[in-house]
Design an enzyme around this catalytic site. Structure first.
Site, PDB file in Angstrom:
ATOM      1  CG  ASP A  67     -54.317   9.141-110.012  1.00 25.31           C
ATOM      2  OD1 ASP A  67     -54.321  10.384-110.050  1.00 25.31           O
ATOM      3  OD2 ASP A  67     -54.835   8.506-109.083  1.00 25.31           O
ATOM      4  CG  ASN A 136     -60.893   0.889-102.118  1.00 31.25           C
ATOM      5  OD1 ASN A 136     -60.160   1.873-102.099  1.00 31.25           O
ATOM      6  ND2 ASN A 136     -61.180   0.238-103.239  1.00 31.25           N
ATOM      7  CG  HIS A 138     -58.061   3.757-104.099  1.00 35.29           C
ATOM      8  ND1 HIS A 138     -59.424   3.682-104.212  1.00 35.29           N
ATOM      9  CD2 HIS A 138     -57.745   5.014-104.510  1.00 35.29           C
ATOM     10  CE1 HIS A 138     -59.908   4.820-104.659  1.00 35.29           C
ATOM     11  NE2 HIS A 138     -58.902   5.665-104.840  1.00 35.29           N
ATOM     12  CD  GLU A 143     -59.433   0.649-106.906  1.00 32.91           C
ATOM     13  OE1 GLU A 143     -59.564   0.598-105.673  1.00 32.91           O
ATOM     14  OE2 GLU A 143     -60.171   1.347-107.636  1.00 32.91           O
TER      15      GLU A 143
END
Ligand code: GLP
Length: 244
Positions: A67, A136, A138, A143
């Site tokens: 990314d 979380n 991800h 996400e």
């Protein structure tokens, strides 16, 4: 999916480096999918050390990163491009022309996503994908969502990710709001996946992602579907999974 325990970050980093080391020894021209964030830094340090000792040769390795923040040029010190040069590429003998990341300042985001997917395909796919994981759950910048993402996408970052990543910036306001990220399908297409998860703040993600149902609400859980995935977890990150 195989879960490997490590007592702390150092042991986790050593074990992860062992896996990458073996991959490159077996296949010197491996395509490595690489990750950023604090989780893989220790792994990169181990790899650099082995390279310095003359045991690890990156001259034929090709890398594709997971990314990149949208809006940051490669020259920006907060870009993932810069991170990779600082922590790995600038310290080993990988050829700069064999290292790829999404272009954060591409004028046409859709074209950039398509270009990156075509690039990965033209390289013959990823042999070993290294991953960290967000608080979380991800992976990359995928996400929590209602469905698993497919190819490379332009993603809106959640408040929780912006909050978690602001430590790398002067303030939360400076954290880009979007990023290019390989999709879950791209990640699962890698022939092997190696995930490193360290620290107490990842404990909930570990419990939900490795032991809970497979759901796009916890992107990490997608790894349960992969036949050749190793997840290395240190004691702090594993603590909610230990039976008392
Ligand atoms: C970012 C990256 C992820 C990384 C995550 C966790 O969101 N895009 O690839 O796994 O941060 O970062 P850290 O390892 O610093 O906790």
């Amino acid at each position: 999916m195989k879960i490997v325990r490590a007592k702390d970050y150092q042991e986790l980093s050593r074990k992860a480096a062992n896996v990458i080391f073996a991959q490159v020894v077996y296949k010197p021209d491996s395509v490595l999918g690489l990750a950023t964030g604090s989780s893989p830094i220790g792994t990169y340090q181990e790899l650099v050390e082995r390279h310095r000792q003359g045991d690890l040769d990156f001259s034929e390795v090709v890398s594709v990163n997971l990314d990149e923040y949208r809006g940051l040029p490669a020259s920006d010190p907060q870009s993932y491009d810069h991170f990779m040069r600082e922590h790995l590429f600038g310290l080993v003998n990988i050829k700069p022309e064999n290292t790829y990341l999404p272009n954060g300042v591409a004028a046409d985001p859709n074209a950039e996503c398509a270009r990156y997917d075509a690039l990965i395909e033209s390289l013959g796919g990823v042999d070993l994908q290294l991953l960290g994981c967000g608080r979380n759950g991800h992976i990359g910048f995928n996400e929590p969502a209602d469905c698993f993402s497919k190819g490379t996408q332009l993603v809106d970052l959640t408040e929780s990710t912006i909050e978690a990543n602001k430590r790398f910036f002067a303030s939360a306001d400076e954290v880009p709001r979007q990023a290019f990220s390989m999709g879950i399908r791209t990640i699962l297409h890698a022939r092997r996946i190696l995930t490193v998860i360290s620290g107490e703040d990842k404990a909930q993600a570990v419990r939900d992602g490795l032991f809970g149902p497979i759901t796009p609400q916890v992107p990490l859980s997608a790894l349960q579907l992969h036949p050749n995935a190793i997840v290395i977890v240190d004691d702090a990150a594993f603590h909610l999974c230990v039976q008392r």
